[in-house]
Design a protein around this motif. Structure first.
Motif, short mmCIF file in Angstrom:
data_model
loop_
_atom_site.label_atom_id
_atom_site.label_comp_id
_atom_site.label_asym_id
_atom_site.label_seq_id
_atom_site.Cartn_x
_atom_site.Cartn_y
_atom_site.Cartn_z
N GLY A 34 0.85 -1.24 -0.03
CA GLY A 34 0.10 -0.12 0.04
C GLY A 34 0.74 1.13 -0.09
N ARG A 35 2.05 1.12 -0.04
CA ARG A 35 3.17 2.24 -0.07
C ARG A 35 4.00 2.01 -1.22
N LEU A 36 4.46 3.28 -1.55
CA LEU A 36 5.86 3.25 -2.58
C LEU A 36 6.74 3.34 -1.60
N VAL A 37 7.75 2.54 -2.14
CA VAL A 37 9.23 2.39 -1.23
C VAL A 37 10.22 2.97 -1.84
N GLU A 38 10.18 3.34 -3.43
CA GLU A 38 11.06 3.67 -4.06
C GLU A 38 10.74 4.31 -5.47
N ALA B 56 18.00 1.23 -4.40
CA ALA B 56 18.34 1.93 -2.84
C ALA B 56 17.58 1.08 -1.72
N HIS B 57 16.17 0.75 -2.35
CA HIS B 57 15.66 0.22 -1.01
C HIS B 57 15.95 -1.46 -1.01
N PRO B 58 15.92 -1.98 0.07
CA PRO B 58 16.05 -3.23 0.32
C PRO B 58 15.00 -4.24 -0.72
N TYR B 59 13.93 -3.66 -0.50
CA TYR B 59 12.69 -4.41 -1.25
C TYR B 59 13.15 -4.27 -2.67
N THR B 60 13.22 -3.34 -3.19
CA THR B 60 13.59 -3.37 -4.55
C THR B 60 14.86 -4.04 -5.03
N ARG B 61 15.80 -3.91 -4.14
CA ARG B 61 17.12 -4.80 -4.41
C ARG B 61 16.72 -6.17 -4.60
#
Lengths: 405, 276
Positions: free
Chosen positions: A277-281, A293-298
């Motif tokens: 439900g939120r944007l992380v990057e 940059a974000h661990p989730y994106t990685r």
């Protein structure tokens, strides 16, 4: 009417919603690159689409009185910008993260819980009557499933002419037929398909019909909700190429929603990553993909297979399950699965911060990189040229064209 | 259509329905004594058994039973068509609107149909007939009143499932007005089960009309209504069976034939059976 079973949960808006500008930086002149949160002050260049603090909470009803006992926070404070016409904004996230809900809220198919959306300066959530009708012309959706999105009892000609019937009363009879045939040709079908029924078409042909329907009214924004996820890989490629082709021909603006990272990388100028439900990057494609940059994106990028051996990296496998959107974890929503979570992550919810111009990350663990360097000022065209691989070079050329348009 | 006739039972049902319809239309030409359906009596020839002159025999007033059964087909089919038409015209749009819009409209309409459906349809029709003057027109009205909520229910259920479909959502995203969505998308994709149900119901309507008439709440003498004929003939049943058996057989054949057609239609129209 569309939300007959849902009630708006107004008054739930929390203080301190992240408001920021992103996505625009790559498509605006260099002197705007360091302008900071575009939504905070009056934007210097008119943004194409600006989404601010949008929330959609669904009530969970229980008991005979149907009181809301809990809220599913499907979309919980999302803000982003789509900078200019002719660009593609990619939204990535796993199933259930709220991508489709977000598009439905922006399309005004679901009433928003909170937030504001401006399309070329028009406040979308404030529209009604004629204004809403115009909005429906300007924003079109290519739905996910071409098997369900076409009425099985209508011939292709009637399906494609439906938007024209609804919004173009001046187009009737022969002129309407001509326009429909023209649209079918644009998407690679022919007038021989006019009288066919959807069940007589292949998946790729059906999706072409859905695209023709979406383009019928020359929309300002086309929302592509996983337009190829229901198709075979070979057909996917055809449809994706068609979409690229149409974009450069008609300088269309795409909002591309997918869980397919390579596809998003291939198509998008700007990429946003959504989690629970939120944007992380958020950032230019040339920033996010080579150096997430974000661990989730990685984790997402390392988990997606790459045909290019030079791009293989160590797999960052995530453990655990996605938490429930009914009771999202306190602090950073990702901390339950984040390999580097600290005590701060469990208490404070990170806001999106600008890591480098145009590249925004919501993570306590990421320190700002350089920022405001010449690389960012050069715009996305420059960063794209740095990106490895073949398709990127093609995409960079497309981007340069679009900047001119 | 070919699929429909492939099943021999369905083909038989279709044949019987077609024959009934043809006989009903052609009754004035086919019936040997058309005047006996209109009220003329012939007491001299009363209660004659089946013979070449009177294949179905004659009744207690000397009327040719065959002629009256043929004219009875006109009445039964006409009432069936009228009730079915009215019930569909009233019931289906209400159901589609309730199912598509949902919310308060849906709640209100469904509570109304719940009340109607709480009574068995024959009982409800009887009460209405008894309250009004018992005659054929009022029986038709009563059956219609008892019947439409079933179609509202059925259409609503269809609309609720179609409302969730991708093409309805796509049409909403296009800004297609709700009435157009209901007409073009919801109705067209809800029709199959409604058609099946109405063909199955046709027999039940014929049966209900006959029941009402049998009980004296429907058609009145001398109308050649099948149920009424059975009712009048039951006093002579043990000695002169033909007075009761032939109209009874007509009811039986009609109800059975429509049920066979309905079953066949269901098989032919079921998209799950069709997509192999």
């Amino acid at each position: 009417m569309h939300g007959g079973r849902t009630k708006e949960g107004t008054g739930l808006m929390q203080a301190g919603d992240a408001t920021f500008g992103a996505g625009g930086s790559g498509h605006r002149p260099a002197d705007f690159a360091g302008a900071g949160p575009a939504g905070a002050a009056a934007p210097l260049a008119p943004l194409f689409l600006s989404v601010r603090g949008v929330k959609k909470h669904f009530p969970v009803r229980a008991g005979i009185l149907g009181r809301a006992t809990a809220w599913v926070r499907a979309v919980d404070g999302v803000s982003f910008d789509i900078g200019g016409r002719g660009t593609t904004f990619g939204l990535v996230g796993e199933s259930g993260c709220g991508k489709t809900t977000l598009t439905r809220v922006v399309l005004r198919l679901l009433p928003p819980t909170a937030g504001r959306v401006l399309l070329e300066g028009r406040d979308i959530f404030g529209l009604a009557g004629e204004g809403l009708r115009r909005l429906r012309r300007d924003m079109q959706l290519v739905p996910q499933d071409p098997y369900g999105s076409l009425n099985p009892r209508l011939p292709v000609g009637d399906i494609v002419s439906e938007p024209l019937w609804t919004h173009a009363p001046e187009l009737r009879g022969k002129a309407l037929q001509r326009r429909v045939a023209e649209l079918l040709e644009v998407v690679g079908l022919s007038s021989a398909h006019l009288r066919r029924f959807p069940h007589e078409l292949s998946g790729g042909q059906r999706q072409r019909v859905a695209i023709a329907r979406a383009l019928a009214l020359n929309p300002r924004l086309v929302i592509l909700d996983e337009p190829t996820s229901a198709l075979d890989v070979s057909v996917q490629a055809q449809v994706i190429n068609l979409l690229r082709d149409l974009q450069s021909r008609f300088s269309l603006t795409y909002w591309f929603v997918s869980h397919n990272l390579p596809l998003v990388e291939y198509l998008s100028d700007t990429v946003a990553v959504m989690y629970l439900g939120r944007l992380v990057e958020v950032g230019a494609r040339g920033d996010v993909f080579p150096s997430p940059a974000h661990p989730y994106t990685r984790a997402l990028i390392s988990a997606s297979p790459s045909p290019d051996p030079t791009r293989r990296q160590e797999m960052a496998v995530l453990e655990g399950q996605v938490p429930s959107a009914t009771a999202p974890p306190p602090g950073c929503r990702f901390h339950t699965r984040c390999p580097g979570a600290e005590s701060r992550c469990r208490q404070e919810s990170p806001e999106l911060r600008e890591l480098e111009p145009g590249h925004w990350v919501a993570c306590h663990l990421v320190a700002a990189r350089g920022g405001g360097g010449p690389r960012a000022a050069a715009g996305s065209g420059g960063t794209r040229a740095d990106a490895p691989g073949g398709p990127q070079a093609v995409a960079g050329g497309g981007g340069a064209n679009q900047k001119g348009g | 259509m070919r699929r429909l006739l492939r099943n021999p039972l369905t083909a038989m049902g279709v044949a019987v329905v077609a024959a009934l319809a043809a006989l009903a239309v052609l009754a004035p030409l086919v019936a040997p004594y058309p005047e006996h359906a209109a009220g003329a009596v012939d007491p001299v020839h009363k209660l004659l058994g089946p013979s070449p002159a009177h294949p179905f025999g004659t009744d207690e007033l000397g009327r040719d039973v065959l002629s009256r059964v043929l004219y009875g087909a006109r009445i039964s089919l006409a009432v069936g068509v009228v009730v079915q038409g009215l019930a569909l015209v009233i019931g289906v749009p209400l159901g589609l609107v309730a199912g598509y819009l949902g919310g308060a409209v849906d709640e209100a309409l469904m509570r109304v149909t719940d009340v109607m459906l709480a009574f068995p349809s024959l009982l409800l029709a009887m009460v209405i007939c008894a309250a009004l003057k018992p005659n054929l027109a009022n029986a038709t009205l009563a059956i219609t009143i008892a019947w439409w909520p079933w179609y509202t229910r059925l259409a609503r259920g269809q609309a609720v499932s179609v409302r969730q479909s991708g093409y309805v959502r796509a049409a909403e995203a296009l800004g297609v007005p709700a009435p157009v969505i209901i007409w073009r998308h919801v109705l067209r994709n809800s029709l199959a089960p409604i058609i099946v149900q109405s063909s199955l119901d046709f027999g039940a309507i014929v049966l209900t009309l006959s029941s009402l008439s049998f009980l004296g709440l429907g058609a009145q003498s001398p109308t050649p209504e099948w149920g009424l004929m059975v009712s009048l003939g039951r006093n002579f049943f043990l000695t002169d069976w033909w007075v009761v058996v032939f109209p009874g057989m007509a009811i039986f054949a009609t109800v059975l034939a429509f049920n066979l057609v309905g079953d066949g239609l269901r098989e032919a129209l079921d998209p799950r059976a069709r997509r192999v």
